[in-house]
Design a protein around this motif. Structure first.
Motif, PDB file in Angstrom:
ATOM      1  N   GLU A   7       0.814  -1.212   0.000  1.00 27.10           N
ATOM      2  CA  GLU A   7       0.000   0.000   0.000  1.00 27.10           C
ATOM      3  C   GLU A   7       0.847   1.261   0.000  1.00 27.10           C
ATOM      4  O   GLU A   7       0.343   2.354  -0.290  1.00 27.10           O
ATOM      5  CB  GLU A   7      -0.914   0.025   1.228  1.00 27.10           C
ATOM      6  CG  GLU A   7      -2.021  -1.014   1.219  1.00 27.10           C
ATOM      7  CD  GLU A   7      -2.972  -0.784   2.377  1.00 27.10           C
ATOM      8  OE1 GLU A   7      -3.331   0.372   2.648  1.00 27.10           O
ATOM      9  OE2 GLU A   7      -3.328  -1.784   3.018  1.00 27.10           O
ATOM     10  N   GLY A  10       5.367   3.908  -2.819  1.00 27.01           N
ATOM     11  CA  GLY A  10       6.268   5.022  -3.067  1.00 27.01           C
ATOM     12  C   GLY A  10       7.335   5.201  -2.013  1.00 27.01           C
ATOM     13  O   GLY A  10       8.204   6.073  -2.149  1.00 27.01           O
ATOM     14  N   ASP A  85       6.770  15.652   3.737  1.00 27.17           N
ATOM     15  CA  ASP A  85       5.899  15.717   2.562  1.00 27.17           C
ATOM     16  C   ASP A  85       5.770  14.383   1.842  1.00 27.17           C
ATOM     17  O   ASP A  85       4.713  14.074   1.283  1.00 27.17           O
ATOM     18  CB  ASP A  85       6.419  16.769   1.579  1.00 27.17           C
ATOM     19  CG  ASP A  85       6.256  18.187   2.116  1.00 27.17           C
ATOM     20  OD1 ASP A  85       5.493  18.364   3.091  1.00 27.17           O
ATOM     21  OD2 ASP A  85       6.907  19.103   1.574  1.00 27.17           O
ATOM     22  N   GLU A  86       6.812  13.579   1.848  1.00 26.83           N
ATOM     23  CA  GLU A  86       6.766  12.316   1.118  1.00 26.83           C
ATOM     24  C   GLU A  86       5.724  11.348   1.688  1.00 26.83           C
ATOM     25  O   GLU A  86       5.308  10.400   1.012  1.00 26.83           O
ATOM     26  CB  GLU A  86       8.144  11.643   1.131  1.00 26.83           C
ATOM     27  CG  GLU A  86       8.608  11.197   2.518  1.00 26.83           C
ATOM     28  CD  GLU A  86      10.053  10.771   2.551  1.00 26.83           C
ATOM     29  OE1 GLU A  86      10.326   9.605   2.198  1.00 26.83           O
ATOM     30  OE2 GLU A  86      10.906  11.598   2.928  1.00 26.83           O
ATOM     31  N   ALA A  88       2.718  12.430   2.846  1.00 23.49           N
ATOM     32  CA  ALA A  88       1.388  13.037   2.720  1.00 23.49           C
ATOM     33  C   ALA A  88       0.402  12.188   1.912  1.00 23.49           C
ATOM     34  O   ALA A  88      -0.785  12.118   2.279  1.00 23.49           O
ATOM     35  CB  ALA A  88       1.509  14.432   2.112  1.00 23.49           C
ATOM     36  N   PRO A  89       0.812  11.516   0.822  1.00 26.61           N
ATOM     37  CA  PRO A  89      -0.167  10.720   0.071  1.00 26.61           C
ATOM     38  C   PRO A  89      -0.769   9.559   0.858  1.00 26.61           C
ATOM     39  O   PRO A  89      -1.789   9.004   0.457  1.00 26.61           O
ATOM     40  CB  PRO A  89       0.664  10.192  -1.125  1.00 26.61           C
ATOM     41  CG  PRO A  89       1.804  11.133  -1.251  1.00 26.61           C
ATOM     42  CD  PRO A  89       2.121  11.553   0.149  1.00 26.61           C
ATOM     43  N   TYR A  90      -0.151   9.213   1.981  1.00 20.35           N
ATOM     44  CA  TYR A  90      -0.590   8.037   2.742  1.00 20.35           C
ATOM     45  C   TYR A  90      -1.216   8.437   4.085  1.00 20.35           C
ATOM     46  O   TYR A  90      -1.387   7.598   4.966  1.00 20.35           O
ATOM     47  CB  TYR A  90       0.598   7.114   2.984  1.00 20.35           C
ATOM     48  CG  TYR A  90       1.416   6.855   1.748  1.00 20.35           C
ATOM     49  CD1 TYR A  90       0.973   5.967   0.774  1.00 20.35           C
ATOM     50  CD2 TYR A  90       2.619   7.532   1.532  1.00 20.35           C
ATOM     51  CE1 TYR A  90       1.715   5.736  -0.378  1.00 20.35           C
ATOM     52  CE2 TYR A  90       3.363   7.305   0.381  1.00 20.35           C
ATOM     53  CZ  TYR A  90       2.911   6.417  -0.558  1.00 20.35           C
ATOM     54  OH  TYR A  90       3.637   6.197  -1.710  1.00 20.35           O
ATOM     55  N   GLU A  92      -4.135   9.090   5.366  1.00 19.43           N
ATOM     56  CA  GLU A  92      -5.292   8.414   5.956  1.00 19.43           C
ATOM     57  C   GLU A  92      -4.958   6.999   6.415  1.00 19.43           C
ATOM     58  O   GLU A  92      -5.474   6.524   7.425  1.00 19.43           O
ATOM     59  CB  GLU A  92      -6.466   8.428   4.982  1.00 19.43           C
ATOM     60  CG  GLU A  92      -7.039   9.818   4.759  1.00 19.43           C
ATOM     61  CD  GLU A  92      -7.245  10.593   6.062  1.00 19.43           C
ATOM     62  OE1 GLU A  92      -7.940  10.077   6.961  1.00 19.43           O
ATOM     63  OE2 GLU A  92      -6.710  11.709   6.188  1.00 19.43           O
TER      64      GLU A  92
END
Length: 303
Positions: A7, A10, A85-86, A88-90, A92
């Motif tokens: 999941e 990245g 910042d890296e 941030a997409p995860y 939640e």
């Protein structure tokens, strides 16, 4: 949907534990993510326990605060909104079940304190009359309170293999005499603090397993998780009765169910029925709420 390292494609995956996934964040930090996986007898089971990862994370953070005057922890932050910042997409997936931590060089033993006789310590005692080199009185049974807390280090086995109790001398040969002495002193101090805190809440801490590591400055820090239902045995004080397996707030309920199935304790483990899953989740949540004195729902809502 089970949480796995896929999941977080990245990120740089450092490894998977029985419960946690670990990722590199820069050169000096590690992101630890607690899944809802559950293991028993050192085997990760195919069935997950809903919210378990959040319980482990929230309770560990509470204990790190209670123990801060005894030993520093590895935690940098648990505020997902303040993560690099890296990540941030995860956000939640990470909320409520992650910790951004200092990267530690982990000490290659697990540090165990026991105030009561049960589990692998009971088996060693029944075979030899000792646990990790500590000679114990005759006549003790499952659940007996020990005359004094004992320090019983163990090996740190890879996932799927079994930890083994070792003597204090064997521990010293693995980590050096000074580090071994520091680990024993800290483990016993942490355990005694936990016993006192839990007793005020009607809970017996029968035993606990701790892990330590050195940061880049050589400071010894408490790492991984601490005093959770996965790493400790919590018993309701008003139901304690030596001579058999105790009612518990930990995964002993799962162990007892698995023992009743005749499973041979090798992978793969059996599926857990819904009623065992539900009852286990309830025990984890109750442990969190009784120890912290706060609502688990509030923890989830505010992380």
């Amino acid at each position: 949907m089970p949480l796995t390292h896929e999941e977080f494609a990245g990120l740089t995956h450092l490894g998977s534990g029985k419960v946690r996934e670990m990722f590199a964040v820069g050169d000096d930090a590690v992101l630890m993510v607690a899944s809802d996986r559950i293991s028993a007898f050192d085997v990760v089971l195919p069935t997950e326990i809903p919210d378990k990862g959040a319980v482990l994370t929230g309770l560990s953070l509470w204990w790190f605060d209670q123990l801060a005057d005894l030993v520093p922890s590895h935690v940098i932050s648990t505020n997902v909104d303040e993560y690099p910042d890296e990540l941030a997409p995860y956000a939640e997936q990470l909320r409520g079940r992650s910790m951004l931590c200092r990267r530690l060089t982990m000490v290659p033993i697990e540090c165990v304190a026991r105030g009561y006789l049960t589990g692998s310590g009971l088996k060693d005692y029944q075979r030899t009359g000792e646990v990790s080199g500590h000679a114990l009185p005759d006549g003790l049974v499952d659940g007996s309170r020990l005359p004094a807390t004992i320090y019983t280090p163990s090996t740190k086995a890879p996932v799927g293999e079994h930890d083994e109790n070792i003597s204090r001398a064997q521990a010293a040969s693995r980590v050096g005499p000074q580090v071994a002495a520091d680990l024993e002193k800290l483990t016993l101090a942490i355990f005694e603090r936990a016993v006192g805190v839990a007793a005020e809440r009607g809970i017996i801490v029968a035993d606990t397993k701790l892990e330590f590591g050195h940061d880049t400055d050589g400071v010894l820090r408490l790492g991984d998780e601490v005093l959770t239902p996965d790493s400790s045995r919590f018993w309701p004080a008003d139901a304690w009765k030596p001579g058999s397996s105790q009612p518990s707030y930990d995964k002993q309920f799962v162990r007892d169910y698995l023992a009743s199935t005749g499973w041979n304790r090798t992978a793969p483990g059996p599926q857990l029925p819904p009623e065992v899953v539900e009852a286990t989740r309830a025990r984890y949540v109750e442990a969190y709420e009784r120890l912290t004195g706060t609502s688990f729902a509030d923890y989830v809502a505010t992380t």
